[in-house]
Design a protein around this motif. Structure first.
Motif, PDB file in Angstrom:
ATOM      1  N   GLY A   1       0.788  -1.230   0.000  1.00  0.00           N
ATOM      2  CA  GLY A   1       0.000   0.000   0.000  1.00  0.00           C
ATOM      3  C   GLY A   1       0.814   1.271   0.000  1.00  0.00           C
ATOM      4  N   ARG A   2       2.100   1.179   0.342  1.00  0.00           N
ATOM      5  CA  ARG A   2       2.940   2.374   0.326  1.00  0.00           C
ATOM      6  C   ARG A   2       3.370   2.693  -1.109  1.00  0.00           C
ATOM      7  N   ARG A   3       3.456   3.987  -1.385  1.00  0.00           N
ATOM      8  CA  ARG A   3       3.912   4.418  -2.710  1.00  0.00           C
ATOM      9  C   ARG A   3       5.405   4.724  -2.643  1.00  0.00           C
ATOM     10  N   VAL A   4       6.164   4.176  -3.579  1.00  0.00           N
ATOM     11  CA  VAL A   4       7.620   4.334  -3.551  1.00  0.00           C
ATOM     12  C   VAL A   4       8.134   4.762  -4.929  1.00  0.00           C
ATOM     13  N   ARG A   5       9.309   5.366  -4.904  1.00  0.00           N
ATOM     14  CA  ARG A   5       9.982   5.770  -6.139  1.00  0.00           C
ATOM     15  C   ARG A   5      11.443   5.351  -6.052  1.00  0.00           C
ATOM     16  N   MET A   6      12.002   4.901  -7.178  1.00  0.00           N
ATOM     17  CA  MET A   6      13.389   4.436  -7.169  1.00  0.00           C
ATOM     18  C   MET A   6      13.978   4.522  -8.565  1.00  0.00           C
ATOM     19  N   ASN A   7      15.307   4.546  -8.613  1.00  0.00           N
ATOM     20  CA  ASN A   7      16.055   4.436  -9.863  1.00  0.00           C
ATOM     21  C   ASN A   7      16.738   3.069  -9.890  1.00  0.00           C
ATOM     22  N   GLY A   8      16.856   2.484 -11.068  1.00  0.00           N
ATOM     23  CA  GLY A   8      17.518   1.190 -11.147  1.00  0.00           C
ATOM     24  C   GLY A   8      17.590   0.653 -12.556  1.00  0.00           C
ATOM     25  N   THR A   9      17.979  -0.598 -12.650  1.00  0.00           N
ATOM     26  CA  THR A   9      18.101  -1.289 -13.936  1.00  0.00           C
ATOM     27  C   THR A   9      16.945  -2.260 -14.088  1.00  0.00           C
ATOM     28  N   LEU A  10      16.192  -2.094 -15.164  1.00  0.00           N
ATOM     29  CA  LEU A  10      15.030  -2.937 -15.433  1.00  0.00           C
ATOM     30  C   LEU A  10      15.380  -3.949 -16.515  1.00  0.00           C
ATOM     31  N   TYR A  11      15.128  -5.226 -16.225  1.00  0.00           N
ATOM     32  CA  TYR A  11      15.330  -6.296 -17.200  1.00  0.00           C
ATOM     33  C   TYR A  11      13.955  -6.826 -17.602  1.00  0.00           C
ATOM     34  N   ILE A  12      13.699  -6.880 -18.901  1.00  0.00           N
ATOM     35  CA  ILE A  12      12.411  -7.354 -19.408  1.00  0.00           C
ATOM     36  C   ILE A  12      12.617  -8.729 -20.028  1.00  0.00           C
ATOM     37  N   ARG A  13      11.851  -9.708 -19.564  1.00  0.00           N
ATOM     38  CA  ARG A  13      11.964 -11.078 -20.055  1.00  0.00           C
ATOM     39  C   ARG A  13      10.567 -11.623 -20.319  1.00  0.00           C
ATOM     40  N   GLN A  14      10.474 -12.571 -21.235  1.00  0.00           N
ATOM     41  CA  GLN A  14       9.207 -13.258 -21.468  1.00  0.00           C
ATOM     42  C   GLN A  14       9.444 -14.759 -21.472  1.00  0.00           C
ATOM     43  N   ILE A  15       8.809 -15.441 -20.533  1.00  0.00           N
ATOM     44  CA  ILE A  15       8.910 -16.891 -20.403  1.00  0.00           C
ATOM     45  C   ILE A  15       7.496 -17.461 -20.331  1.00  0.00           C
ATOM     46  N   ASP A  16       7.215 -18.476 -21.165  1.00  0.00           N
ATOM     47  CA  ASP A  16       5.884 -19.112 -21.178  1.00  0.00           C
ATOM     48  C   ASP A  16       4.776 -18.086 -21.378  1.00  0.00           C
ATOM     49  N   ASP A  17       4.961 -17.200 -22.343  1.00  0.00           N
ATOM     50  CA  ASP A  17       3.941 -16.206 -22.721  1.00  0.00           C
ATOM     51  C   ASP A  17       3.645 -15.174 -21.638  1.00  0.00           C
TER      52      ASP A  17
ATOM     53  N   TYR B   1       7.976 -10.536 -17.785  1.00  0.00           N
ATOM     54  CA  TYR B   1       8.443 -10.212 -16.440  1.00  0.00           C
ATOM     55  C   TYR B   1       9.248  -8.908 -16.477  1.00  0.00           C
ATOM     56  N   TYR B   2       8.956  -8.044 -15.525  1.00  0.00           N
ATOM     57  CA  TYR B   2       9.691  -6.787 -15.361  1.00  0.00           C
ATOM     58  C   TYR B   2      10.430  -6.870 -14.029  1.00  0.00           C
ATOM     59  N   ASN B   3      11.750  -7.036 -14.088  1.00  0.00           N
ATOM     60  CA  ASN B   3      12.575  -7.192 -12.880  1.00  0.00           C
ATOM     61  C   ASN B   3      13.480  -5.979 -12.729  1.00  0.00           C
ATOM     62  N   LEU B   4      13.309  -5.259 -11.640  1.00  0.00           N
ATOM     63  CA  LEU B   4      14.060  -4.025 -11.412  1.00  0.00           C
ATOM     64  C   LEU B   4      15.035  -4.224 -10.262  1.00  0.00           C
ATOM     65  N   ARG B   5      16.299  -3.948 -10.536  1.00  0.00           N
ATOM     66  CA  ARG B   5      17.341  -4.037  -9.509  1.00  0.00           C
ATOM     67  C   ARG B   5      17.867  -2.638  -9.224  1.00  0.00           C
ATOM     68  N   THR B   6      17.905  -2.290  -7.949  1.00  0.00           N
ATOM     69  CA  THR B   6      18.401  -0.980  -7.567  1.00  0.00           C
ATOM     70  C   THR B   6      19.447  -1.110  -6.477  1.00  0.00           C
ATOM     71  N   ASP B   7      20.479  -0.288  -6.565  1.00  0.00           N
ATOM     72  CA  ASP B   7      21.495  -0.201  -5.516  1.00  0.00           C
ATOM     73  C   ASP B   7      21.384   1.123  -4.784  1.00  0.00           C
ATOM     74  N   GLU B   8      20.396   1.912  -5.171  1.00  0.00           N
ATOM     75  CA  GLU B   8      20.205   3.225  -4.563  1.00  0.00           C
ATOM     76  C   GLU B   8      19.093   3.169  -3.521  1.00  0.00           C
ATOM     77  N   GLY B   9      18.889   4.283  -2.849  1.00  0.00           N
ATOM     78  CA  GLY B   9      17.836   4.352  -1.843  1.00  0.00           C
ATOM     79  C   GLY B   9      16.449   4.327  -2.469  1.00  0.00           C
ATOM     80  N   ILE B  10      15.503   3.716  -1.771  1.00  0.00           N
ATOM     81  CA  ILE B  10      14.112   3.679  -2.219  1.00  0.00           C
ATOM     82  C   ILE B  10      13.349   4.718  -1.418  1.00  0.00           C
ATOM     83  N   GLU B  11      12.701   5.639  -2.126  1.00  0.00           N
ATOM     84  CA  GLU B  11      12.037   6.761  -1.478  1.00  0.00           C
ATOM     85  C   GLU B  11      10.548   6.469  -1.298  1.00  0.00           C
ATOM     86  N   ILE B  12      10.042   6.649  -0.089  1.00  0.00           N
ATOM     87  CA  ILE B  12       8.601   6.579   0.159  1.00  0.00           C
ATOM     88  C   ILE B  12       8.022   7.964  -0.128  1.00  0.00           C
ATOM     89  N   VAL B  13       7.051   8.028  -1.040  1.00  0.00           N
ATOM     90  CA  VAL B  13       6.548   9.324  -1.511  1.00  0.00           C
ATOM     91  C   VAL B  13       5.058   9.468  -1.177  1.00  0.00           C
TER      92      VAL B  13
END
Length: 203
Positions: free
Chosen positions: A65-81, A84-96
């Motif tokens: 339920g919390r709203r967050v904002r972050m910067n990171g690297t997004l990897y887009i993959r498709q398996i079995d139709d 998937y959107y997988n985001l990896r971040t090494d920076e701080g995650i901001e609650i907004v």
């Protein structure tokens, strides 16, 4: 391979939990939901899976339920139709604040093959541009998946390598087009170069 540098803002749909990497390091994992409106009045929700440095104490900050904002690297993959959107971040995650707009914006680095025709079009202002599609293959063990991207290029490309079935590396702006509730990934290109594959990548 599709790799994006993005800024994401959305609502946590599954609270963060602590996990362990293969080398025994702790990290946190959770998912966020990002609604996207379509030009036809329809809409869709992207579920983005986030991983970030942290532990059990860190995870307690990021509940459903919390709203967050972050910067990171997004990897887009498709398996079995399923995409998937997988985001990896090494920076701080901001609650907004809840009034912060949902968004997923950034740049995309695509490596794959041009598929189908390359078409020249003209916009309302009389400027010519190119449209074409590309497909990128991904593997998860024995499973293979293919992610399709629609490209728009404002410049004409006369180089010999630029043709259907060519392997290319394309960089540009990441965009999403929603039609009848279906999510289509788009890229407004900034550069198009030939991609030299290794023997393993061609398998």
């Amino acid at each position: 391979m599709i790799k994006c540098n993005v800024t994401a803002c959305g609502i946590i749909s599954n609270s963060a939990v602590e996990k362990q990497s293969k080398d025994g390091k702790s990290f946190i994992s959770f998912s966020i939901t990002i609604p996207i409106a379509g030009s036809d009045g329809s809409g869709a929700e992207l579920q983005v899976f986030v991983s970030a440095p942290g532990n059990k104490e860190t995870a307690e900050r990021y509940s459903t339920g919390r709203r967050v904002r972050m910067n990171g690297t997004l990897y887009i993959r498709q398996i079995d139709d399923r995409t998937y959107y997988n985001l990896r971040t090494d920076e701080g995650i901001e609650i907004v604040k809840s009034t912060e707009a949902d968004s997923l914006t950034g740049s995309i680095d695509f490596k794959g093959k041009i598929k189908g025709d390359i078409t020249e079009r003209t916009n309302k202002n009389g400027h010519k541009f190119l449209t074409f599609s590309g497909v990128s293959q991904d593997k998860d063990g024995e499973k293979k998946g293919w992610v399709w991207i629609r490209f728009l290029s404002r410049t004409s490309i006369q180089q010999e390598f630029f043709k259907p079935e060519a392997y290319v590396e394309i960089k540009g702006e990441l965009r999403f087009h929603i039609y009848q509730g279906n999510v289509n990934i788009e890229c407004r290109t900034s550069s198009i170069e030939p991609w030299e594959l290794t023997a393993t990548q061609k398998e």
